[in-house]
Design a protein around this motif. Structure first.
Motif, PDB file in Angstrom:
ATOM      1  N   ALA A 170     -37.601 -30.184  35.903  1.00 50.54           N
ATOM      2  CA  ALA A 170     -36.493 -31.106  36.173  1.00 50.54           C
ATOM      3  C   ALA A 170     -36.333 -31.286  37.685  1.00 50.54           C
ATOM      4  O   ALA A 170     -36.406 -30.314  38.451  1.00 50.54           O
ATOM      5  CB  ALA A 170     -35.203 -30.558  35.573  1.00 50.54           C
ATOM      6  N   PHE A 171     -36.140 -32.545  38.104  1.00 52.13           N
ATOM      7  CA  PHE A 171     -35.935 -32.865  39.520  1.00 52.13           C
ATOM      8  C   PHE A 171     -34.659 -33.683  39.610  1.00 52.13           C
ATOM      9  O   PHE A 171     -34.563 -34.777  39.046  1.00 52.13           O
ATOM     10  CB  PHE A 171     -37.134 -33.654  40.050  1.00 52.13           C
ATOM     11  N   ALA A 172     -33.682 -33.137  40.310  1.00 52.39           N
ATOM     12  CA  ALA A 172     -32.367 -33.779  40.357  1.00 52.39           C
ATOM     13  C   ALA A 172     -32.201 -34.568  41.642  1.00 52.39           C
ATOM     14  O   ALA A 172     -32.367 -34.039  42.740  1.00 52.39           O
ATOM     15  CB  ALA A 172     -31.280 -32.718  40.268  1.00 52.39           C
ATOM     16  N   MET A 173     -31.900 -35.861  41.478  1.00 50.27           N
ATOM     17  CA  MET A 173     -31.730 -36.719  42.653  1.00 50.27           C
ATOM     18  C   MET A 173     -30.475 -36.329  43.442  1.00 50.27           C
ATOM     19  O   MET A 173     -30.486 -36.269  44.665  1.00 50.27           O
ATOM     20  CB  MET A 173     -31.615 -38.188  42.217  1.00 50.27           C
ATOM     21  N   LEU A 174     -29.398 -36.068  42.735  1.00 49.97           N
ATOM     22  CA  LEU A 174     -28.130 -35.777  43.412  1.00 49.97           C
ATOM     23  C   LEU A 174     -28.094 -34.367  43.982  1.00 49.97           C
ATOM     24  O   LEU A 174     -27.502 -34.118  45.031  1.00 49.97           O
ATOM     25  CB  LEU A 174     -26.957 -35.975  42.440  1.00 49.97           C
ATOM     26  N   ASP A 175     -28.742 -33.423  43.289  1.00 49.79           N
ATOM     27  CA  ASP A 175     -28.722 -32.032  43.775  1.00 49.79           C
ATOM     28  C   ASP A 175     -29.813 -31.771  44.802  1.00 49.79           C
ATOM     29  O   ASP A 175     -29.832 -30.731  45.442  1.00 49.79           O
ATOM     30  CB  ASP A 175     -28.875 -31.067  42.599  1.00 49.79           C
ATOM     31  N   GLY A 176     -30.755 -32.690  44.920  1.00 52.66           N
ATOM     32  CA  GLY A 176     -31.750 -32.589  45.981  1.00 52.66           C
ATOM     33  C   GLY A 176     -32.947 -31.726  45.665  1.00 52.66           C
ATOM     34  O   GLY A 176     -33.376 -30.933  46.500  1.00 52.66           O
TER      35      GLY A 176
ATOM     36  N   THR B  44     -36.903 -43.288  44.360  1.00 55.46           N
ATOM     37  CA  THR B  44     -35.579 -43.059  43.774  1.00 55.46           C
ATOM     38  C   THR B  44     -34.794 -42.063  44.622  1.00 55.46           C
ATOM     39  O   THR B  44     -33.605 -42.265  44.907  1.00 55.46           O
ATOM     40  CB  THR B  44     -35.710 -42.543  42.325  1.00 55.46           C
ATOM     41  N   TYR B  45     -35.467 -41.008  45.054  1.00 56.61           N
ATOM     42  CA  TYR B  45     -34.772 -39.995  45.868  1.00 56.61           C
ATOM     43  C   TYR B  45     -34.280 -40.609  47.186  1.00 56.61           C
ATOM     44  O   TYR B  45     -33.125 -40.417  47.595  1.00 56.61           O
ATOM     45  CB  TYR B  45     -35.712 -38.814  46.128  1.00 56.61           C
TER      46      TYR B  45
END
Ligand SMILES: [Zn+2]
Length: 257
Positions: A172-178, A232-233
């Motif tokens: 999992a790669f979270a955009m908001l959590d970095g 996206t990031y």
């Protein structure tokens, strides 16, 4: 009105009146500034080729303290960006300019960012190497820029609890959590994408080594996945999608002659 000497990269130029131009310069000494270049389009302009997009030049600028434009008094060409045989390298150069513009505020000097940008533009100018190298180089630049501006994505540990992330088929790669998340922290998070082991391993290599772009092999599917993640990031970091990111995906494998 103070006069300043600076080393500048031309990141945008728009016509202003019949013969003048408003240039956006990313300078090493003064950060980003917009200046009026009077007579820039005249046949015998004093600026000559110094104001071509992506050129590096030495400038003398009269800084205004109000909202009005700065005035460019002199521009002396240092390095002109030239297209080699790689259309992808030219697109990458244009994207570098958009990224610099999006990530910087007016009058905020960031010499490390300037040096990184100057380096990649020198590498992309006259570039005649393979498409794969351009693709890897631009991702390594994005990662470098994100580090400089304090938004490096975590790739080795969970962005939330710092647990080490082992390579598994999907992470999992979270955009908001970095960055990457462990399965426990992933629950309930928004804006999370799933990254393949190959894509995550490639990101780790490119983030870790400044020269890996020269040798790393990114297959088409891994590259497409990496572009989706990086675009996206960066859109989350910048607050909008970068227009020229789409150019990086174009199948410009053919050479330009
Ligand atoms: Zn965690």
């Amino acid at each position: 009105m103070a006069a300043e000497n600076a080393t500048a990269i031309v990141i945008r130029a728009v016509p202003f009146s019949e013969t003048s131009s408003v240039v956006t310069l990313f300078t090493r000494e003064c950060g980003k500034l917009r200046a009026l270049a009077k007579g820039a389009w005249r046949p015998k302009s004093a600026f000559d080729a110094a104001l071509d997009l992506l050129s590096t030049c030495q400038v003398l600028v009269f800084r205004k303290h109000s909202d009005s434009l700065d005035v460019l008094a002199e521009a002396r060409l240092e390095n002109r960006f030239r297209m080699g045989t790689s259309l992808a390298a030219f697109h990458a150069g244009m994207y570098v300019a958009e990224l610099l513009d999006a990530l910087t505020a007016d009058g905020d000097p960031q010499p490390e960012l300037f040096d990184a940008a100057q380096k990649i533009l020198l590498e992309l100018s006259c570039f005649c190497g393979p498409l794969e190298q351009v693709r890897a180089r631009i991702i390594s630049f994005e990662l470098e820029v994100l580090r400089i501006v304090g938004h490096s994505p975590t790739l080795l540990r969970c962005a939330e609890c710092q647990t080490r992330i082992e390579l598994t088929p999907r992470t999992a790669f979270a955009m908001l959590d970095g960055g990457t998340l462990c399965p426990k922290c992933r629950r309930g998070k928004r804006s999370v994408v799933s990254v393949s082991a190959d894509a995550l391993a490639s990101l780790r290599v490119l983030a870790h080594s400044a020269t890996a772009w020269q040798t790393i092999v990114l297959g088409d599917s891994v590259f497409t996945e990496l572009r989706a993640i990086m675009s996206t990031y960066l859109a989350y970091v910048v607050g909008r999608r970068l227009k020229l990111a789409a150019l990086l995906l174009s199948p410009s494998r053919g050479a330009v002659h």
